[in-house]
Scaffold this active site. Structure first.
Site, PDB file in Angstrom:
ATOM      1  N   CYS A   1     -33.756 -33.920 -81.605  1.00  0.00           N
ATOM      2  CA  CYS A   1     -34.868 -33.636 -82.532  1.00  0.00           C
ATOM      3  C   CYS A   1     -34.393 -33.640 -83.977  1.00  0.00           C
ATOM      4  O   CYS A   1     -35.104 -34.108 -84.875  1.00  0.00           O
ATOM      5  CB  CYS A   1     -35.494 -32.269 -82.221  1.00  0.00           C
ATOM      6  SG  CYS A   1     -36.171 -32.169 -80.574  1.00  0.00           S
TER       7      CYS A   1
ATOM      8  N   ARG B   1     -41.825 -36.168 -76.814  1.00  0.00           N
ATOM      9  CA  ARG B   1     -41.720 -36.823 -78.127  1.00  0.00           C
ATOM     10  C   ARG B   1     -42.877 -37.824 -78.250  1.00  0.00           C
ATOM     11  O   ARG B   1     -42.790 -38.929 -77.723  1.00  0.00           O
ATOM     12  CB  ARG B   1     -40.382 -37.550 -78.252  1.00  0.00           C
ATOM     13  CG  ARG B   1     -39.188 -36.661 -78.052  1.00  0.00           C
ATOM     14  CD  ARG B   1     -37.865 -37.389 -78.120  1.00  0.00           C
ATOM     15  NE  ARG B   1     -36.809 -36.503 -77.632  1.00  0.00           N
ATOM     16  CZ  ARG B   1     -36.258 -35.516 -78.340  1.00  0.00           C
ATOM     17  NH1 ARG B   1     -36.638 -35.326 -79.587  1.00  0.00           N
ATOM     18  NH2 ARG B   1     -35.339 -34.725 -77.819  1.00  0.00           N
TER      19      ARG B   1
HETATM   20  C1  BEZ Z   1     -32.821 -32.421 -78.165  1.00  0.00           C
HETATM   21  O1  BEZ Z   1     -31.626 -32.676 -78.176  1.00  0.00           O
HETATM   22  O2  BEZ Z   1     -33.529 -32.598 -79.145  1.00  0.00           O
HETATM   23  C2  BEZ Z   1     -33.448 -31.889 -76.902  1.00  0.00           C
HETATM   24  C3  BEZ Z   1     -32.966 -32.331 -75.701  1.00  0.00           C
HETATM   25  C4  BEZ Z   1     -33.537 -31.854 -74.535  1.00  0.00           C
HETATM   26  C5  BEZ Z   1     -34.564 -30.922 -74.594  1.00  0.00           C
HETATM   27  C6  BEZ Z   1     -35.063 -30.515 -75.816  1.00  0.00           C
HETATM   28  C7  BEZ Z   1     -34.501 -30.999 -76.985  1.00  0.00           C
END
Ligand code: BEZ
Length: 216
Positions: free
Chosen positions: A52, A129
């Site tokens: 993110c 996403r």
């Molecule tokens: C992330 O790295 O942004 C992420 C990965 C898995 C679940 C939620 C966020």
């Protein structure tokens, strides 16, 4: 199990559902926020997570380019305002990147459910996403959904927006892998006369009568 059943997924061609929300840059009424501009509404699973952070800082690095494309940015996650503010400040301090667009604090998941961002098979508590491309009349024109563990592609987000804007402006369609400057597809003829005109045209690349491309 949390379900989506009371919240039908918005579809391409639907008007963007309206809502009121708290954001990192104050309260908004979405229908007012989007008025007269293109808008990208995008969700991320959680603040202070690695994928993110790459994505949201990626939007921030392109925010001037989006502005030039008459496009507003607005993010969303199921986190609080305090979390958003702390994350924005951390990214600014550690990476020198300011996430200068509003991020919705969707702590009650209301907006995430309204936009089909909560997909329980993927996560019951975090938004997937998503990117919603909304035109200046408030209509949803393109939707992307990515899972939690795969980041989106900023070049493709920008290309898709340029394609939508080009299609609207010139009343054309865009072929596979189109990029600005490439030839565009002109609409198929709808009368025999229009077909005859097309067959005489000198500026078209036309392997067959229903596939005709031209330079803009
Ligand atoms: C992330 O790295 O942004 C992420 C990965 C898995 C679940 C939620 C966020």
């Amino acid at each position: 199990m949390e379900t989506q059943e009371n919240y039908p997924m918005p579809r391409i061609g639907d008007m963007a559902p309206d809502f009121k929300a708290k954001t990192s840059r104050g309260d908004i009424q979405f229908s007012e926020f989007i008025k007269g501009k293109w808008t990208l509404l995008f969700s991320h699973p959680a603040d202070f997570t690695p994928v993110c952070t790459t994505e949201m800082s990626g939007f921030a690095l392109k925010s001037k380019d989006f502005e030039k494309m008459n496009t507003k940015l607005i993010g969303l996650s199921i986190d609080s305002i305090n979390s958003h503010i702390a994350w924005i400040e951390d990214v600014r301090e550690k990476m020198g990147i300011l996430m200068d667009f509003p991020i919705i604090a969707d702590i009650d998941m209301k907006v995430a459910k309204l936009y089909g961002m909560l997909q329980p098979g993927e996560s019951e508590t975090a938004a997937v996403r998503a990117v919603f491309f909304i035109d200046p009349k408030g209509k949803i024109r393109l939707i992307m959904y990515y899972p939690l563990n795969v980041g989106r592609n900023m070049d493709e987000i920008i290309r898709a927006l340029q394609a939508l804007q080009t299609a609207d402006e010139h009343k054309v369609a865009l072929p596979l892998n189109w990029h600005p400057g490439d030839k565009v597809i002109v609409p198929a003829p709808t009368t025999v006369e229009a077909l005859e005109e097309r067959l005489k045209a000198k500026d078209l690349e036309m392997p067959t009568f229903y596939l005709a491309k031209k330079k803009l």
